[in-house]
Structure formats: C-alpha cells, structure tokens
Design a protein around this motif. Sequence first.
Motif, PDB file in Angstrom:
ATOM      1  N   THR A  85      63.520  35.030  16.229  1.00 46.75           N
ATOM      2  CA  THR A  85      63.062  34.593  17.545  1.00 46.75           C
ATOM      3  C   THR A  85      62.340  33.268  17.358  1.00 46.75           C
ATOM      4  O   THR A  85      61.360  33.186  16.610  1.00 46.75           O
ATOM      5  CB  THR A  85      62.104  35.604  18.191  1.00 46.75           C
ATOM      6  OG1 THR A  85      62.775  36.857  18.348  1.00 46.75           O
ATOM      7  CG2 THR A  85      61.651  35.108  19.564  1.00 46.75           C
ATOM      8  N   ILE A  86      62.848  32.243  18.011  1.00 50.59           N
ATOM      9  CA  ILE A  86      62.193  30.948  18.031  1.00 50.59           C
ATOM     10  C   ILE A  86      62.050  30.561  19.506  1.00 50.59           C
ATOM     11  O   ILE A  86      62.528  31.276  20.389  1.00 50.59           O
ATOM     12  CB  ILE A  86      62.969  29.874  17.242  1.00 50.59           C
ATOM     13  CG1 ILE A  86      64.372  29.661  17.841  1.00 50.59           C
ATOM     14  CG2 ILE A  86      63.059  30.261  15.776  1.00 50.59           C
ATOM     15  CD1 ILE A  86      65.158  28.536  17.164  1.00 50.59           C
ATOM     16  N   GLY A  87      61.398  29.460  19.776  1.00 53.54           N
ATOM     17  CA  GLY A  87      61.224  29.092  21.171  1.00 53.54           C
ATOM     18  C   GLY A  87      60.918  27.617  21.331  1.00 53.54           C
ATOM     19  O   GLY A  87      60.683  26.905  20.345  1.00 53.54           O
ATOM     20  N   ILE A  88      60.945  27.196  22.568  1.00 52.88           N
ATOM     21  CA  ILE A  88      60.596  25.812  22.880  1.00 52.88           C
ATOM     22  C   ILE A  88      59.119  25.748  23.263  1.00 52.88           C
ATOM     23  O   ILE A  88      58.648  26.504  24.109  1.00 52.88           O
ATOM     24  CB  ILE A  88      61.466  25.254  24.017  1.00 52.88           C
ATOM     25  CG1 ILE A  88      62.914  25.103  23.525  1.00 52.88           C
ATOM     26  CG2 ILE A  88      60.932  23.917  24.497  1.00 52.88           C
ATOM     27  CD1 ILE A  88      63.839  24.408  24.498  1.00 52.88           C
ATOM     28  N   VAL A  89      58.413  24.853  22.580  1.00 52.13           N
ATOM     29  CA  VAL A  89      57.039  24.526  22.937  1.00 52.13           C
ATOM     30  C   VAL A  89      57.055  23.086  23.436  1.00 52.13           C
ATOM     31  O   VAL A  89      57.978  22.331  23.142  1.00 52.13           O
ATOM     32  CB  VAL A  89      56.092  24.699  21.743  1.00 52.13           C
ATOM     33  CG1 VAL A  89      55.983  26.159  21.355  1.00 52.13           C
ATOM     34  CG2 VAL A  89      56.550  23.872  20.541  1.00 52.13           C
ATOM     35  N   SER A  90      56.046  22.707  24.190  1.00 54.66           N
ATOM     36  CA  SER A  90      56.135  21.420  24.867  1.00 54.66           C
ATOM     37  C   SER A  90      54.762  20.822  25.113  1.00 54.66           C
ATOM     38  O   SER A  90      53.726  21.438  24.812  1.00 54.66           O
ATOM     39  CB  SER A  90      56.850  21.602  26.207  1.00 54.66           C
ATOM     40  OG  SER A  90      56.090  22.468  27.052  1.00 54.66           O
ATOM     41  N   LEU A  91      54.779  19.629  25.669  1.00 53.34           N
ATOM     42  CA  LEU A  91      53.524  19.013  26.086  1.00 53.34           C
ATOM     43  C   LEU A  91      52.768  19.939  27.024  1.00 53.34           C
ATOM     44  O   LEU A  91      51.540  20.087  26.918  1.00 53.34           O
ATOM     45  CB  LEU A  91      53.812  17.671  26.778  1.00 53.34           C
ATOM     46  CG  LEU A  91      52.622  16.997  27.458  1.00 53.34           C
ATOM     47  CD1 LEU A  91      51.541  16.656  26.452  1.00 53.34           C
ATOM     48  CD2 LEU A  91      53.059  15.749  28.215  1.00 53.34           C
ATOM     49  N   THR A  92      53.481  20.588  27.936  1.00 53.05           N
ATOM     50  CA  THR A  92      52.836  21.515  28.865  1.00 53.05           C
ATOM     51  C   THR A  92      52.109  22.622  28.133  1.00 53.05           C
ATOM     52  O   THR A  92      50.919  22.862  28.340  1.00 53.05           O
ATOM     53  CB  THR A  92      53.874  22.118  29.827  1.00 53.05           C
ATOM     54  OG1 THR A  92      54.354  21.110  30.701  1.00 53.05           O
ATOM     55  CG2 THR A  92      53.263  23.239  30.668  1.00 53.05           C
ATOM     56  N   THR A  93      52.828  23.320  27.240  1.00 52.39           N
ATOM     57  CA  THR A  93      52.283  24.554  26.669  1.00 52.39           C
ATOM     58  C   THR A  93      51.260  24.332  25.572  1.00 52.39           C
ATOM     59  O   THR A  93      50.281  25.064  25.479  1.00 52.39           O
ATOM     60  CB  THR A  93      53.426  25.425  26.133  1.00 52.39           C
ATOM     61  OG1 THR A  93      54.235  24.664  25.227  1.00 52.39           O
ATOM     62  CG2 THR A  93      54.297  25.925  27.264  1.00 52.39           C
ATOM     63  N   LEU A  94      51.466  23.322  24.733  1.00 48.70           N
ATOM     64  CA  LEU A  94      50.556  23.124  23.607  1.00 48.70           C
ATOM     65  C   LEU A  94      49.684  21.882  23.745  1.00 48.70           C
ATOM     66  O   LEU A  94      48.735  21.716  22.980  1.00 48.70           O
ATOM     67  CB  LEU A  94      51.346  23.054  22.289  1.00 48.70           C
ATOM     68  CG  LEU A  94      52.121  24.311  21.909  1.00 48.70           C
ATOM     69  CD1 LEU A  94      52.655  24.208  20.488  1.00 48.70           C
ATOM     70  CD2 LEU A  94      51.266  25.573  22.052  1.00 48.70           C
TER      71      LEU A  94
END
Length: 321
Positions: A85-94
């Motif tokens: 399981t991997i995912g997208i992290v972004s400016l919004t989330t991190l």
Amino acid sequence: MLTRRATLAATLLPLAAQAQEGYPSRPVTLIVPFAPGGATDMIGRMVAEALTPRLGKPVVVENRPGAAANIGVAALARAAPDGHTIGIVSLTTLGLNPWLYKDRLPFNPERDFAPISNGAITPNVLVINPRKIPATNLAELVAWLKAHPGQANYGSSGAGTAIHVAMEIFLAAAGLTATHVPYRGSGPMMTDLIGGQIDLAVDGAAVAWPHVQGGSVRAIATTGAERAFFAPDLPTLAETYPNAIIAPWHGFAAPANTPTPIVERLSRDIQAVLADPTIITRMRTQVMIPAPMSPTTFATFITTERTRYGRVIEAAGIRVE
C-alpha cells in the motif's frame, strides 16, 4: 554490545534482502486521497499504469477523498508497512494541513510516512465563470469583487486544500471577500463552476485548462512564482500581489517503517516512469511538470515546504474550522 549489534545487523540484512526479492507478492494499492477527475487522481492513474509492468503486479488506484485529503492519507499511515500500500502525499496533506488542522490532524506528518519520490508539480490557475463575472483580467476581477463584497461564491476541492489556500491568500492580499463552497474534489467543483453554481475558483491547470480552451471558463491568472509554460501571456497573481504564490506538488510515500530496500525500489521505478519521454509528453500535455526525486531529497523537500507555507498561512490568518 558490539557483538550484539553485529548479530542484529546480520539478522536484519537478510530479512531486508528477502523483503526486496519477494516484493511485490500481490497487487499494490495506490491510495489517492481525492475524488476521481482532479489533478492528483490524473497523476496517480498515469503513474500506476506505467508502474504496473515494472513491478510485475497490478497497481490499483483507490480513491479515498474527504476532509482535505486527510482521510486518505490517514489510511495510508495506518496501512501495513510492506510496500503493498502506497499513496499520494501532497502540498495539501503534508505542507498545509499540519498548520491548518494542527492537533486535529489524524496522522503525524513527520513520523508516519516514508517518502518515495515527488511526482509532479501542477500549476494552478484562477478561473471565473464569464457569465457570472464580466471580467477579462485581474484588475477587472478585483474591481468587480470590491463592488460586490461577499456576493461571489468560490469553490475548492475541500477546506484546507492547496487551491482553497491559494484563493484565501489572494483574497487576503487584495482585501476581498467571497464565500467558500468546498467540494470533495476538483472534478465536481469544475462541473459546478461551468454550470454557474459557483462564480470563480483556483484549480489545477490540468483540470481547468481544457475548459479555458473550450471557452466555458475564463483564465485570469496563475499562482506560481513565474508565468506558466503553457500560458506565457497569462500573468501571475504575484505580479500584482507578491505574497500570493502557491505551487502544488503531488508525490508518493509509503507507511513509516516500510523496509528501505522496498522504498528504494519503488523510488527507482517511479523516477524511471517520470523520466520516460512518453510520460513527460503526457504530463506536459496535461499541463503538469514531472518532478522525480530520491527518497532523501523528497523528505528534505517536504520539510522545507511545510516550513515555508506555515509562515504564509500564519501571515494570512487562514483557519479551517
């Protein structure tokens, strides 16, 4: 003590090697914490498709939208740290949510993730429904909003998302007011902007630009520090309001404690995907900028971005209730 450490190292190294050799043993889930149709979803699906043959197992996109992407990213943090399981992290989330939500954040942005690689930078564009707001440039838009204080509705892909913060930074810099209407993703927001349910929005150019070209919405400005490659004649907000700069990014991460060999394998494969000429062309066609990074470089980048936007959010007084 040295003997015990040596014994522990000798035990862990073969386990790490076995983890890499047997990986992946089943399909890999890629959590996209936004609804289908937005820029983040487009990046996730593009990379998942190209990553599948490299891993030898299907990479399956799972959309988990809601709560400014916190729901999907919290699910990533709780997932088994085995690389499946991997995912997208972004400016919004991190970068933004740690300041906007603080003690209400359902994950620890510094400890709960193993950065893999950045994915792409997605330029933002400020767009209006020209049938609702008769403005053709930034000065006319500002004049109209000042003449109609609080009457305009603007959309976002969720409270606290990068495009919500971008609009709030612009409104604060220009001394304007407008009513925020949050959605569960860029796709449904753009549908309502075109339909006239809302009046204006900041959105990723990957989503907005085709509608600009089709004439259903009008582009007023971009939000980066420099003019966008796809619209060099379109001014940036920063040319008028120097602090109104926001440049969203969307990268990949695994849960914390995922074995380093697996993280490095994923990073190499994702970086190779992002360096592929076909993917570069597809991304640029969809007004995205590929941004591959090593795990270490991406981790440093995330920390730098979180610090930088913390200052911006505090200065603008942006809050999420």
